[in-house]
Design a protein around this motif. Structure first.
Motif, PDB file in Angstrom:
ATOM      1  N   TRP A   1       0.838  -1.191   0.000  1.00  0.00           N
ATOM      2  CA  TRP A   1       0.000   0.000   0.000  1.00  0.00           C
ATOM      3  C   TRP A   1       0.879   1.249   0.000  1.00  0.00           C
ATOM      4  O   TRP A   1       0.674   2.181  -0.751  1.00  0.00           O
TER       5      TRP A   1
ATOM      6  N   LYS B   1       1.406   4.215  -2.786  1.00  0.00           N
ATOM      7  CA  LYS B   1       1.227   5.632  -2.475  1.00  0.00           C
ATOM      8  C   LYS B   1       2.428   6.439  -2.940  1.00  0.00           C
ATOM      9  O   LYS B   1       2.295   7.521  -3.501  1.00  0.00           O
TER      10      LYS B   1
ATOM     11  N   THR C   1     -11.730   7.456   5.468  1.00  0.00           N
ATOM     12  CA  THR C   1     -10.845   6.331   5.186  1.00  0.00           C
ATOM     13  C   THR C   1     -10.350   6.324   3.749  1.00  0.00           C
ATOM     14  O   THR C   1      -9.580   5.464   3.360  1.00  0.00           O
ATOM     15  N   PHE C   2     -10.840   7.263   2.943  1.00  0.00           N
ATOM     16  CA  PHE C   2     -10.413   7.358   1.545  1.00  0.00           C
ATOM     17  C   PHE C   2      -8.910   7.588   1.530  1.00  0.00           C
ATOM     18  O   PHE C   2      -8.425   8.605   2.008  1.00  0.00           O
TER      19      PHE C   2
ATOM     20  N   ASP D   1      -4.834   3.163   4.964  1.00  0.00           N
ATOM     21  CA  ASP D   1      -4.493   1.748   4.870  1.00  0.00           C
ATOM     22  C   ASP D   1      -5.768   0.924   5.123  1.00  0.00           C
ATOM     23  O   ASP D   1      -6.405   1.090   6.156  1.00  0.00           O
ATOM     24  N   PRO D   2      -6.155   0.045   4.176  1.00  0.00           N
ATOM     25  CA  PRO D   2      -7.441  -0.650   4.330  1.00  0.00           C
ATOM     26  C   PRO D   2      -7.550  -1.486   5.597  1.00  0.00           C
ATOM     27  O   PRO D   2      -8.637  -1.653   6.126  1.00  0.00           O
TER      28      PRO D   2
ATOM     29  N   ALA E   1      -8.462   0.809   8.365  1.00  0.00           N
ATOM     30  CA  ALA E   1      -9.778   1.374   8.048  1.00  0.00           C
ATOM     31  C   ALA E   1     -10.892   0.380   8.330  1.00  0.00           C
ATOM     32  O   ALA E   1     -11.905   0.730   8.926  1.00  0.00           O
TER      33      ALA E   1
ATOM     34  N   ALA F   1     -17.137   0.044   0.878  1.00  0.00           N
ATOM     35  CA  ALA F   1     -15.818   0.518   1.307  1.00  0.00           C
ATOM     36  C   ALA F   1     -14.718  -0.395   0.769  1.00  0.00           C
ATOM     37  O   ALA F   1     -13.681   0.081   0.312  1.00  0.00           O
TER      38      ALA F   1
ATOM     39  N   TRP G   1     -11.585   0.848  -1.426  1.00  0.00           N
ATOM     40  CA  TRP G   1     -10.168   0.656  -1.074  1.00  0.00           C
ATOM     41  C   TRP G   1      -9.443  -0.176  -2.123  1.00  0.00           C
ATOM     42  O   TRP G   1      -8.265  -0.498  -1.957  1.00  0.00           O
TER      43      TRP G   1
END
Lengths: 328, 505
Positions: A5, A9, B52-53, B56-57, B60, B340, B344
């Motif tokens: 992730w 980013k 949470t946009f 980190d999922p 979130a 959601a 994500w």
């Protein structure tokens, strides 16, 4: 996954730097030397957070901020209710405003057909069509239909049961036009949402369903479901090998339009600014990423072209539904 | 053993300081929004989703899920103290929770509620950990015919809800069914009873109805009966410290109730579409049927509070199974969680757990921790909440009206829902006055549309034949279970009474 992730980013950030540099070279930041925009922006999302309209609005807002395209504050407001009636009803009351925008979906056409809304599609100021959310005709992975030809051949003998979301909706219109051209009859079972249709398909209650690529892809990857045909012009890479309905010669010619509209009678200056800005936004890597993660079909039309498109769609939506007696 | 290594891996993800912080934030927010009438978990998750946009999922999803099950803890606090369910899952908790508070046992009721919620939630997560693949197979077999039968099974609980006067009870249920017909008819696409209003297209949401019928109705009744003038103007009697902890009897009598409620809640929760409200009502009905003192239900029986509380929390855990293994949400709240996932960039479906083990197992592990945190928060917060009872009625009553109104309005910014709530309040007062059953109205409003839609879908699929209910194995099993319950439960009750009688004499 944390690591993944983060690196994604970081790549995004690099891309931003590169793109900003490019933008500097081009030196046509659309807002340059203009009075517009000078107030905060009110983005109406007519549906709940997390839905297609919401994700697109937040995506656009993020790009606007990342590239400093919109110098003022951007507010996103989910005005939810009555299949879009509440949100677009609000936009309608902001007639003449240069700072009220919203996104479109199939309900923009169908809700006025169902309820006594003061507005119709023609009232709003069209900015741009950005993408299309198309549908795939999908069956169980364990079913006897391996190809759409097999499905149609059997459907001509015995009408299949097909599930979709809602009655007065794109799903129904797409399959009705497809079946008409392919020459088979079917029983249509409407569900309240895609997950309900999927539940029915998994339980073996229906023969097939209609779903957006983003919704079905998890089940298609695991081979629990199989996509037979796709309603859009180009199949997303994740679904390679699936024929489009147009390839088969049965093009329904209809999809869920994802675009941007402004309040009725928006000032020309604002309209020009937004068309120019959106023309830039669709070229950014962030936008391409939005299109690919959501498995949408990129499909852009601006200003007057979009207006003509909306008009045509509105007529064909209404005609298809009227001829089948679903709306007055 | 693989399960344990997965779980340990998940635990290490969940215990990451940042994730732990998100989890606690979620638990706290969830409990708080649960307390505000009208503001349920779905609204709470929707509110925090935009935050949470880009997050980190893993963190979130821990936060949003904690809001979801945390709301089940908070929702019952107002149900017990002021007879106003904070969310849909706690409608059943008003039935015995509020009478307990009226008897001065608000403290024990709140503590037992927290214990039941913790048990239900934890049993639920244990079952997810051990049996997720098995239950996902069960959930796969549910289509429209099974939903219809499930709705019918749920309607059998109406018999319990209706109470003493069956004529008034039947009228109450019919009012609920009638309200359920408002909105666009799914099958024909036409509007029914919307009178041209665009806001009614989506139908009448049962949350404003429940708040009005129970909360405001009770309030108006209290004015009518003059209770605001009695007892120094306090709403209920409550004598502070000596009466805070539940006694041993409360625990001993409800130890099996906890287990029954948790299991019923979990199983109902796994079935997509049934949800915490139905789970709680079914658990309440079953509990009343097996209780040695069914006549005490509705008058302040601890088991009548514990059963639905364990069930609604277990159901919220159970709903995670179809969500994680099939990408099918079981309720409004999990539908937003699913949205959601897509936001994500995850792909819900059978491969989700395999492809994103840190995400899935991190979430499951966080639910163990979240439930523990919520139990602690509850125990510390209860003394504060109980102070509400010390507030003079002339101050509390207007506050309740304001909070109910704001809570209802803030969910969809809908004036229509606010009017519905206020209207339901007036109707609730008359129902209370003349002995109608508000619980039957709410249950019928929830089950009516489900039954109607699924029956019409079923008959479209079968082309008009009712044989489909017998030819589908899953349908047949539900029919058998329903008949068994109908026969067995009265027998158990009869046996219970016979065993007790000799002792009494």
């Amino acid at each position: 996954m944390n690591e993944l992730w983060k690196s994604a980013k970081a790549q995004g950030r690099l891309a931003t730097i590169a793109a900003t540099a490019l933008l500097g070279l081009a030196a046509v930041s659309p807002a340059a030397a203009q009075d517009y925009p000078s107030e905060s922006l009110d983005m109406t999302v007519a549906f709940a957070p997390g839905g297609g309209n919401d994700v697109m609005s937040r995506g656009i807002a993020e790009i606007l901020q990342k590239y400093d395209l919109y110098p003022e504050n951007i507010e996103i407001n989910n005005r939810v209710g009555g299949s879009g009636a509440v949100g677009w009803g609000y936009l309608y009351t902001q007639t003449g405003s240069a700072y009220d925008i919203s996104t479109t979906s199939g309900s923009l056409f169908t809700t006025p057909l169902q309820a006594d809304t003061p507005w119709t599609v023609d009232d709003f100021t069209p900015i741009a069509l950005l993408a299309a959310d198309d549908l795939a005709l999908t069956v169980l992975g364990s079913s006897r239909w391996n190809t759409v030809e097999e499905f149609i051949a059997e459907a001509k003998e015995k009408p299949p049961v097909i599930a979709g979301t809602g009655t007065v909706n794109v799903d129904f219109i797409v399959i009705a036009l497809f079946a008409e051209k392919a020459g088979f009859e079917f029983e249509y079972v409407p569900f309240n949402s895609y997950p309900d249709s999927q539940t029915a398909l998994l339980s073996g209650a229906v023969d097939a369903l209609l779903g957006n690529p983003g919704e079905i892809i998890g089940m298609v990857d695991s081979k629990d479901m199989r996509a037979l045909a796709y309603s859009g012009p180009v199949v997303p890479p994740e679904m390679e090998g699936v024929p489009t309905m147009a390839d088969l010669g049965f093009d329904p010619g209809i999809s869920m339009p994802r675009g941007l509209i402004m309040a009725p009678d928006a000032p020309q200056e604002a309209v020009d600014w937004w068309i120019k800005t959106m023309q830039f936004i669709v070229t950014t890597p962030e936008w391409k990423e939005y299109i690919s993660t959501n498995l949408l079909t990129e499909y852009t039309l601006f200003g007057d072209d979009f207006a003509t498109f909306l008009e045509k769609k509105n007529v064909s939506f209404a005609e298809t539904l009227r001829s089948r007696g679903f709306v007055k | 053993m693989e399960i344990f290594s997965d779980l340990m891996m998940g635990m290490s993800v969940a215990l990451h300081p940042a994730n732990l912080l998100y989890l606690l934030v979620g638990a706290f927010v969830g409990m708080t929004i649960g307390v505000i009438p009208g503001f349920g978990p779905a609204a709470g998750i929707a509110l925090l989703l935009p935050v949470t946009f880009g997050m980190d999922p893993v963190g979130a999803v821990m936060m949003l899920s904690a809001i979801y099950y945390g709301a089940m803890y908070g929702g019952s606090i107002t149900a017990i103290l002021i007879n106003t369910p904070g969310d849909a899952g706690s409608v059943a908790s008003t039935l015995d929770g509020f009478p307990l508070a009226q008897q001065g046992r608000a403290g024990p009721a709140l503590v037992m509620q927290a214990v039941a919620s913790f048990t239900g939630g934890t049993v639920g997560v244990i079952l997810i950990t051990l049996l997720a693949p098995l239950f996902s197979q069960v959930a796969r077999n549910f289509g429209p015919p099974e939903y219809f039968l499930l709705a019918i099974m749920g309607m059998l609980t109406l018999i319990v809800m209706i109470g003493g006067n069956w004529r008034l009870g039947v009228i109450s249920a019919l009012i609920g069914f009638a309200l359920g017909t408002v909105g666009v008819d799914l099958e024909s696409g036409r509007s029914r009873y919307t009178f041209g209003s665009a806001e009614l297209i989506g139908g009448i949401n049962f949350i404003p109805v429940a708040i009005g019928l129970f909360g405001l109705g009770e309030l108006f009744f209290a004015f009518y009966s003059g209770s605001h003038k009695k007892r120094d103007g306090e709403m209920l009697t409550y004598d502070g410290k000596s009466n805070f902890w539940p006694n041993a009897r409360d625990f001993i009598e409800t130890r099996f109730t906890l287990v029954r409620g948790s299991i019923i809640g979990f199983v109902v929760g796994v079935i997509p579409g049934a949800g915490a409200a139905i789970a709680a009502l079914i658990a309440y009905s079953v509990e009343r049927s097996v209780s040695p003192r069914p006549e005490n239900f509705g008058k302040g029986e601890m088991a009548g509070l514990v059963a639905p509380e364990a069930a609604n929390n277990a159901a919220s855990s159970g709903a995670m199974i179809p969500l994680l293994t099939l990408g099918i949400p079981g309720s409004a709240s999990t539908a937003i969680l699913l949205a959601a996932f897509l936001m994500w960039g995850l792909r819900p479906g059978p491969l989700l757990m395999e492809q994103n083990p840190e995400f899935a197992w991190g979430l499951i592990a966080s639910m163990y921790l979240g439930n523990m945190a919520l139990l602690l928060i509850s125990i510390f917060a209860i003394p504060v909440f109980v102070l509400i009872l010390k507030v003079p009625y002339r101050i509390l009553a207007p506050l309740v009206v304001v909070v109910c109104t704001l809570g209802t309005f803030s969910v969809n910014s809908s004036y229509m829902e606010m009017y519905i709530m206020l209207g339901a309040g007036v109707i609730g007062f008359f129902m209370r006055l003349y002995g109608f059953s508000p619980a039957a109205v709410v249950l019928a409003l929830v089950l009516g549309p489900l039954a109607e839609e699924s029956l019409r879908q079923t008959l479209t699929i079968s082309r008009g034949s009712f044989g489909i209910f017998i030819t589908r194995p899953a349908s047949l099993s539900i029919i058998v279970v329903t008949i068994a319950l109908l026969v067995l439960l009265p027998l158990i009750q009869l046996y219970g009474q016979r065993v007790r009688k000799p002792k009494a004499s």
